[in-house]
Each structure stands twice: as structure tokens, then as C-alpha cells.
Design an enzyme around this catalytic site. Structure first.
Site, short mmCIF file in Angstrom:
data_model
loop_
_atom_site.label_atom_id
_atom_site.label_comp_id
_atom_site.label_asym_id
_atom_site.label_seq_id
_atom_site.Cartn_x
_atom_site.Cartn_y
_atom_site.Cartn_z
N SER A 11 17.75 10.37 7.97
CA SER A 11 16.61 9.81 8.78
C SER A 11 15.68 11.02 10.26
O SER A 11 16.89 10.94 10.41
CB SER A 11 16.27 9.00 8.77
OG SER A 11 14.80 8.30 9.03
N ASN A 13 13.27 9.33 11.21
CA ASN A 13 11.98 8.76 11.93
C ASN A 13 12.94 8.20 12.88
O ASN A 13 13.57 6.93 12.75
CB ASN A 13 12.01 7.77 9.87
CG ASN A 13 11.01 7.04 10.85
OD1 ASN A 13 11.19 6.45 12.06
ND2 ASN A 13 9.95 6.43 9.75
N ASP A 73 16.11 5.29 -0.11
CA ASP A 73 14.32 5.13 -0.19
C ASP A 73 14.02 3.99 -0.86
O ASP A 73 14.94 3.64 -1.33
CB ASP A 73 14.52 6.69 -1.64
CG ASP A 73 13.08 7.13 -1.79
OD1 ASP A 73 12.51 7.44 -0.89
OD2 ASP A 73 12.64 7.97 -2.79
N PHE A 152 3.68 -0.99 8.76
CA PHE A 152 3.20 0.43 8.59
C PHE A 152 3.00 0.17 6.74
O PHE A 152 3.73 -0.81 6.50
CB PHE A 152 4.36 1.45 9.02
CG PHE A 152 5.61 1.39 8.25
CD1 PHE A 152 6.06 0.29 8.29
CD2 PHE A 152 5.70 2.07 7.02
CE1 PHE A 152 8.09 0.27 7.71
CE2 PHE A 152 6.85 2.11 6.50
CZ PHE A 152 7.90 1.50 6.05
N TYR A 154 2.39 -0.11 3.15
CA TYR A 154 1.35 -0.78 2.59
C TYR A 154 1.88 -2.45 2.76
O TYR A 154 1.54 -3.28 2.16
CB TYR A 154 2.19 -0.76 1.07
CG TYR A 154 2.05 0.43 0.39
CD1 TYR A 154 0.85 0.29 -0.03
CD2 TYR A 154 3.12 0.80 0.40
CE1 TYR A 154 0.58 1.53 -1.51
CE2 TYR A 154 2.59 2.23 -0.71
CZ TYR A 154 1.42 2.56 -0.77
OH TYR A 154 1.68 4.23 -1.89
N ASP A 155 1.90 -2.96 4.51
CA ASP A 155 2.27 -3.99 4.75
C ASP A 155 1.27 -5.07 4.34
O ASP A 155 1.24 -6.27 5.01
CB ASP A 155 2.63 -4.01 5.72
CG ASP A 155 3.88 -3.61 6.83
OD1 ASP A 155 5.07 -4.39 5.21
OD2 ASP A 155 5.25 -3.29 7.22
N LYS A 175 9.85 -9.85 10.02
CA LYS A 175 10.23 -8.85 8.59
C LYS A 175 11.92 -7.92 8.70
O LYS A 175 11.86 -8.26 6.96
CB LYS A 175 9.22 -7.65 8.75
CG LYS A 175 8.88 -6.79 8.03
CD LYS A 175 8.33 -5.59 7.74
CE LYS A 175 8.08 -4.88 6.66
NZ LYS A 175 8.03 -3.39 7.02
N HIS A 180 13.09 -6.07 1.67
CA HIS A 180 13.78 -4.71 1.77
C HIS A 180 14.79 -3.66 1.98
O HIS A 180 16.27 -3.70 2.28
CB HIS A 180 13.02 -3.93 0.86
CG HIS A 180 11.97 -3.41 0.92
ND1 HIS A 180 11.00 -4.38 1.82
CD2 HIS A 180 11.34 -1.74 1.57
CE1 HIS A 180 10.13 -3.25 2.76
NE2 HIS A 180 10.24 -2.18 2.21
P1 IMP Z 1 10.17 5.85 2.60
O1 IMP Z 1 11.82 6.02 1.44
O2 IMP Z 1 11.05 4.62 3.69
O3 IMP Z 1 10.07 6.79 3.51
O4 IMP Z 1 9.42 5.06 2.28
C1 IMP Z 1 8.22 5.81 1.31
C2 IMP Z 1 6.85 5.38 1.45
O5 IMP Z 1 6.69 3.41 0.87
C3 IMP Z 1 6.73 4.85 2.73
O6 IMP Z 1 5.40 6.13 2.73
C4 IMP Z 1 5.50 3.31 2.82
O7 IMP Z 1 4.19 4.04 2.27
C5 IMP Z 1 5.96 2.95 1.73
N1 IMP Z 1 6.87 1.32 2.15
C6 IMP Z 1 8.12 1.77 2.36
N2 IMP Z 1 8.47 0.75 3.51
C7 IMP Z 1 8.03 0.23 3.35
C8 IMP Z 1 7.33 -1.34 3.91
O8 IMP Z 1 8.36 -1.86 4.95
N3 IMP Z 1 6.05 -1.61 4.25
C9 IMP Z 1 5.17 -1.40 3.53
N4 IMP Z 1 5.25 -0.15 3.00
C10 IMP Z 1 6.78 0.57 3.22
#
Ligand code: IMP
Length: 196
Positions: A11, A13, A73, A152, A154-155, A175, A180
């Protein structure tokens, strides 16, 4: 445990890297991440499942670094939308969609839905000599009007089951204990504690 055990985190990030370091370093691991590597293109997340994308990223980086590698993911699965946006959560409103665009599209698609049940699902793949998958799920519902300023994605519209605050209204620490990603990570940590 050998305190030189290195784990690679697929990652770039900084928030995710910080969170993972915080959980893995007490086990005696040294955490290296994509932030420490420049000039390598991001892996395209083009698989039809969360598991597929997590494994694709973990395998790619394991090959590049030779280190046991963790990759994750996450998707939001809404029952009334047949599991959408799911694996397409980051791009629900289009390739360059912002978090706000995605939330707007979600609320629009759910305007006439009375079943608001949804869950976040995180899959973490560990690619080492063997490959192992870990999952974390947080059940909840999609509210009609966004609430809160934190977090961030959909929170602001996700109300975890059994709570009166959306993820956006909670502190980060709160949180993390029910999310998840927090649950999936706890499983990884437990696995590594035994394995290393
Ligand atoms: P990623 O796989 O962690 O990059 O998540 C993919 C997408 O899912 C992100 O761009 C967010 O839109 C959404 N997402 C992932 N984790 C969260 C969370 O903890 N809260 C809200 N949206 C999330």
C-alpha cells in the site's frame, strides 16, 4: 521471534501503512511498504472479487521484494443493490470519482429502497511461502442523509449495527475496534503471532 522479520505492505496509502505498522511492530516485525519504493506503477485492481484483487497485489509485490507481503481490498455491499458497489466501491460513480460523487450515486440508487442493509467487507491476502486470506465484516445500514465529518469514503452514510453514530461521527480508534478492516487486521496479527 526474530526481530528482523520483515513484512511488506502493498500500500502507498500513508494512513493504512501507519495503522498496520502500529499493529505489526509490537510483534517484532519490521514493516516496509510501497511508500519506500519509487518508480513502480500501481497494480491494476481489475479482478472481479475483493479476494482476486488482494491476491493480485500481494503476489505482485512479493515477486518484486521477495518479502512476505500483505495486501487488502475493501468493498461496501448493499443488499437492495444486489451487493453493489462491492469490488467497484472506489469507482462507483466513474473512474475518477471522488468520495462525494460515490456517496451521491449510492444515495440516488437507494432513493426508493426501504431495505437499507449493507456491510463493509475487507479481504487481506498474505503472500509468503503459502498464501492465506483473512476477512473482516462490519454489518450496518445506509442512512438517507450523510452525518459527520470524520473518516472517508462512505463513512458519512454508514451506520454500523448496534450504534447510533455513523463511522464519520466516531473517533478513529472507535471505528477501528468495530470496522471491517480492524477485524481483518486483528486476524492477520493473530496468525502472525503464532506463525513468526
Ligand atoms: P480500498 O480497497 O481500501 O482502497 O477501498 C475501496 C473503496 O471502498 C474506497 O475508495 C472507499 O470508497 C471504500 N472504503 C473502504 N474502506 C472504507 C471505510 O472504512 N469507510 C468508508 N469507505 C471505505
Amino acid at each position: 521471534m526474530d526481530d528482523q522479520t520483515k513484512i511488506f505492505l502493498a500500500s502507498g496509502n500513508p494512513d493504512k501503512v501507519k495503522e498496520l505498522k502500529h499493529m505489526l511492530e509490537p510483534l517484532g516485525c519490521k514493516v516496509v511498504s510501497a511508500l519506500d519504493y519509487s518508480g513502480i506503477d500501481a497494480v491494476e485492481e481489475d479482478q472481479p472479487t475483493l479476494e482476486g484483487n488482494a491476491l493480485k497485489k500481494a503476489r505482485f509485490w512479493r515477486q518484486k521484494t521477495g518479502l512476505p507481503t500483505l495486501a487488502d481490498d475493501t468493498g461496501l455491499e448493499v443488499d437492495a443493490l444486489g451487493g453493489e458497489p462491492g469490488v467497484l466501491s472506489a469507482r462507483y460513480a466513474g473512474e475518477s470519482a471522488t468520495y462525494q460523487d460515490n456517496v451521491t450515486r449510492l444515495l440516488k440508487n437507494m432513493e426508493d429502497k426501504s431495505d437499507r442493509k449493507a456491510r463493509f467487507r475487507t479481504v487481506i491476502a498474505l503472500a509468503g511461502e503459502e498464501e492465506t486470506l483473512f476477512e473482516g465484516v462490519c454489518e450496518g445500514e445506509i442512512i438517507r442523509n450523510p452525518r459527520g465529518a470524520g473518516g472517508f469514503g462512505y463513512d458519512p452514510v454508514f451506520l454500523p449495527r448496534g450504534y447510533n453514530e455513523t463511522f464519520s461521527e466516531m473517533s478513529c480508534a472507535e471505528k477501528n475496534t468495530i470496522s471491517h478492516r480492524g477485524k481483518a487486521l486483528a486476524r492477520v496479527v493473530e496468525f502472525l503471532r503464532i506463525k513468526l
